[in-house]
Every structure is written in structure tokens, then in C-alpha cells.
Scaffold this motif. Structure first.
Motif, PDB file in Angstrom:
ATOM      1  N   MET A   1       0.888  -1.045  -0.081  1.00 55.98           N
ATOM      2  CA  MET A   1      -0.045  -0.168  -0.063  1.00 55.98           C
ATOM      3  C   MET A   1       0.905   1.353  -0.089  1.00 55.98           C
ATOM      4  N   ALA A   2       0.481   2.207  -0.859  1.00 58.82           N
ATOM      5  CA  ALA A   2       1.406   3.494  -0.999  1.00 58.82           C
ATOM      6  C   ALA A   2       0.984   4.279   0.264  1.00 58.82           C
ATOM      7  N   TRP A   3       2.210   5.000   0.529  1.00 61.19           N
ATOM      8  CA  TRP A   3       2.318   5.931   1.610  1.00 61.19           C
ATOM      9  C   TRP A   3       1.556   7.223   1.291  1.00 61.19           C
ATOM     10  N   PRO A  83      -6.785  12.062  18.412  1.00 57.42           N
ATOM     11  CA  PRO A  83      -5.696  11.268  17.550  1.00 57.42           C
ATOM     12  C   PRO A  83      -4.731  10.313  18.642  1.00 57.42           C
ATOM     13  N   TYR A  84      -4.209   9.516  17.955  1.00 56.55           N
ATOM     14  CA  TYR A  84      -3.702   8.410  18.747  1.00 56.55           C
ATOM     15  C   TYR A  84      -2.928   8.744  19.621  1.00 56.55           C
ATOM     16  N   THR A 292       4.775   4.739  14.333  1.00 56.39           N
ATOM     17  CA  THR A 292       4.421   3.678  14.669  1.00 56.39           C
ATOM     18  C   THR A 292       3.013   3.171  14.724  1.00 56.39           C
ATOM     19  N   LYS A 293       2.053   4.454  14.964  1.00 48.86           N
ATOM     20  CA  LYS A 293       0.827   4.133  14.883  1.00 48.86           C
ATOM     21  C   LYS A 293       0.266   4.104  13.252  1.00 48.86           C
ATOM     22  N   GLN A 294       0.835   5.484  12.463  1.00 50.35           N
ATOM     23  CA  GLN A 294       0.287   5.337  11.174  1.00 50.35           C
ATOM     24  C   GLN A 294       1.001   4.240  10.175  1.00 50.35           C
ATOM     25  N   THR A 299       8.581  -0.457  10.608  1.00 56.17           N
ATOM     26  CA  THR A 299       8.930   0.751   9.618  1.00 56.17           C
ATOM     27  C   THR A 299       9.803   1.749  10.652  1.00 56.17           C
ATOM     28  N   ARG A 300       9.462   1.916  11.951  1.00 55.38           N
ATOM     29  CA  ARG A 300       9.995   2.863  12.702  1.00 55.38           C
ATOM     30  C   ARG A 300      11.519   2.317  13.013  1.00 55.38           C
TER      31      ARG A 300
END
Length: 377
Positions: A1-3, A83-84, A292-294, A299-300
């Protein structure tokens, strides 16, 4: 999935601010300024720098308060739409963050002492030792069972650390991290990871279940760390130990904060380094939590490795150190070990990975305050 554009922005913000954090601290260390004794010398005040780092984390608390009230007004007091980074339990005892903050305070101070003795690239690479200690502590205190890839990753990380340390031992050129005290700095940085690992285990065992907003958790640790270490600067001023490590303080104290402030006000380079540390740690924590959430903790971890590359390339470009094949090899072994440990190769293909993600915050790095989502058995 594209960012999305926002996710790309967050990833870039994390890499840039994370890199600035280490480089700004080292920039202050290498800058010369006149102290209260009238002597021009390098800025050697690791404990005062640690205070500035905690002040940066405290700014996360202010950001949390501003964002909370803004979104509550915008969403008509509906907390479910927050938001988270600011969503979470607000009825908790803040003192649950005291022990993690003390661990963070100790580790950051020791690492900043080590950074004064070695290069910024070695500093960043050697923090990979956190994986080893956190893995072992999770077995002892959290009764976890590590999978084979965890052990393979830890073995490779150990090998990478040995190679990086060896590169500092073999470096002999003036001004490079291979000076006689660089090995002491390397050892201090690695030992500090024991304290960081302790912090993460404590947070996992006693803090993660409180469901506190990550940004607020970082802020509270910043408050406790800032207050405690600021108070400790007073007795440090009167404790004279001498020795090469503390010889730049006018009377050989453990820390002379007054001398440090003189140097900050007398040099724009030192002031810029301290300001860079404060601002970058605040934005880095926010970006790290959001990534981390998005995206994902995997990835982080990958982005954190990119940060290490940028720091090393920049150090080479400005002549802080000389290119070393040993360090290049050590970095790649570290990188592969961390990727295997964090199950990155599988994580890039699937969102349903079972990993033990380790992030360094620090600069307490930082902590995202919700380690139950980052450290999964």
C-alpha cells in the motif's frame, strides 16, 4: 500500500530530527567557548546536556495539553475522535513514570559522557546493544520465550558491536574517535543500554497497562527527569573528583552547571547545539510515536537505521572521523542483526508479525509510553 503524503512527512521528520538530535549534541561537545574561569575550552557538560534533553521531552507534555484542548473543542468533547498520540487514560498516578524517568536520566547522562569521548556514528551504532539486554531481561523478568530469529539477531548484533569497537581501537588519526579514551566512551555507551533495557522492562511491566497517551507519557518522564537532574546539579557542583574526564570544570567538579551556562551564552555554536537537542528530541518523539501508529513499529526500526547512516555520512563529510572499513562492516552486521531480531524482513510483507521491537529514544531516547504495542511476546 502506498504511503500518504502525511506518512511520508512523518517518516522524513523522524529521520531528520533524530539525526539532528545526535549531531547537535556532538556539535555542542566539539565547540569551544569561554567558561566562568575565563578559559576557552570545549563544552564538556554531559549532565547539563541531559537536563536540556529532558526539557525537550517536557515540551511534549505542553504539546499534549495544547493538542488535547484543541481537538476536544474541535470534536465537541468527543474523546473517541482524539488522535492516537493524545488518546488515552487521563486518570492515573503520574508517579508510575518516576522509575522509568530515573532510568532514562541515568542512561542519558552516561551516554552523553560517552559521546564526549567517541564519535557520533559510534555513539549511534553502539546503542544497538539495547537489543541484547532487552532480550535477556525479557526472559528473566517477563518470562518470555525468544524465537530462533531473536537469538540469531542478538548474536549478529553482538558481532557488529565488537567490530565497531575494534574499529575505534584501531583508529589512530588525530581527532578521530580512535583516541585513547574512545574505548572508554564506547564501553560507557554500551553499559548505559543495560539501564535503558531496565527502563523498557519496567515500563512494559508496570506502565503499559495504564493506557496513558504516548505523548503524555513522554512528557511526564521529561518532567520527572528534568526536575530530578536539575536538583542533582547542585550537589554535583560541590563534589570535586578531578581526573581527565572532569578537568574542564574550573574546580574539577562532577558538573559545573554555572560554567556550562557561561559557555552557552558565550558561544552561538554551543547555544545552537543545546537548542538543537531540545527541539529535535521533542519533534523526534512526536514523529516516532506517529510513525508507529500510522505505519508500524517495523517501519520505525528501518527509519532508525537510516538515521544512523545519515549521522555517519555527515560525520565523514565534516571530518569528525575518517572512513573505516571495519566500521562499515560492523554497521552492516548490526543492521542485519537488528532487522532479523525485529523480524523486519517478514514485517515488510505482512502486518501480522510477532516481534520484540526495540527503539532507542533516549534518545530515551525516547519512549513511546505504550510499550505493550511495541514489545509483543
Amino acid at each position: 500500500m502506498a504511503w500518504t503524503k502525511y506518512q511520508i512527512f512523518l517518516a522524513g521528520l523522524m529521520i531528520i530530527t533524530g539525526s539532528i538530535n545526535t549531531l547537535a549534541t556532538k556539535w555542542a561537545d566539539d565547540s569551544e567557548s569561554k567558561g566562568r574561569d575565563g578559559k576557552v575550552k570545549k563544552f564538556n557538560h554531559p549532565f547539563l546536556q541531559a537536563v536540556s534533553m529532558f526539557f525537550g521531552e517536557f515540551l511534549c507534555f505542553l504539546a499534549y495539553k495544547l493538542m488535547f484542548h484543541y481537538y476536544m473543542r474541535r470534536n465537541e468533547n468527543d474523546e473517541e475522535k482524539l488522535p492516537y498520540s493524545i488518546k488515552g487514560n487521563r486518570k492515573f498516578n503520574p508517579f508510575i513514570f518516576m522509575i522509568p524517568a530515573l532510568c532514562d536520566m541515568t542512561a542519558t547522562s552516561v551516554m552523553y559522557i560517552g559521546l564526549n569521548m567517541t564519535s557520533s556514528s559510534s555513539f549511534q551504532m553502539l546503542r544497538g546493544a539495547l537489543i541484547i539486554f532487552t532480550g535477556l531481561f525479557s526472559i528473566i523478568f517477563l518470562k518470555r520465550r525468544l524465537r530462533l530469529y531473536h537469538w540469531v539477531g542478538m548474536f549478529l548484533v553482538t558481532g557488529g558491536l565488537v567490530i565497531v569497537g575494534l574499529s575505534d581501537m584501531l583508529a589512530k588519526k588525530t581527532g578521530e574517535s580512535g583516541e585513547s579514551n574512545s574505548i572508554i566512551g564506547d564501553v560507557l555507551i554500551m553499559l548505559a543500554q543495560i539501564v535503558v533495557a531496565t527502563q523498557m522492562i519496567v515500563e512494559e511491566k508496570y506502565v503499559s497497562g495504564s493506557n496513558v497517551s504516548p505523548l503524555q507519557a513522554v512528557g511526564w518522564e521529561g518532567i520527572f527527569g528534568f526536575i530530578t537532574l536539575s536538583l542533582l546539579l547542585v550537589p554535583m557542583y560541590f563534589i570535586k573528583v578531578g581526573g581527565k574526564m572532569f578537568e574542564t570544570n574550573p574546580n574539577g567538579q562532577i558538573e559545573d552547571a554555572i560554567d556550562g551556562f557561561y559557555q552557552i551564552f558565550n558561544s552561538w555554536e554551543v547555544a545552537s547545539g543545546i537548542s538543537g537537542t531540545i527541539m529535535s528530541i521533542a519533534f523526534f518523539n512526536f514523529a516516532g510515536i506517529s510513525v508507529t501508529k500510522q505505519l508500524s513499529a517495523t517501519t520505525r526500526t528501518v527509519l532508525d537505521s537510516v538515521r544512523t547512516i545519515i549521522i555517519w555520512v555527515f560525520s565523514l563529510a565534516i571530518g569528525e572521523e575518517y572512513f573505516s572499513l571495519y566500521k562499515l562492516g560492523g554497521f552492516f552486521v548490526l543492521l542485519i542483526g537488528m532487522a532479523i531480531y525485529n523480524n523486519v524482513f517478514n514485517g515488510l510483507c505482512s502486518n501480522n508479525t510477532e516481534t520484540l521491537i526495540i527503539t532507542d529514544d533516549a534518545e530515551g531516547e525516547e519512549a513511546d509510553g505504550a510499550h505493550s504495542q511495541d514489545i509483543i511476546s
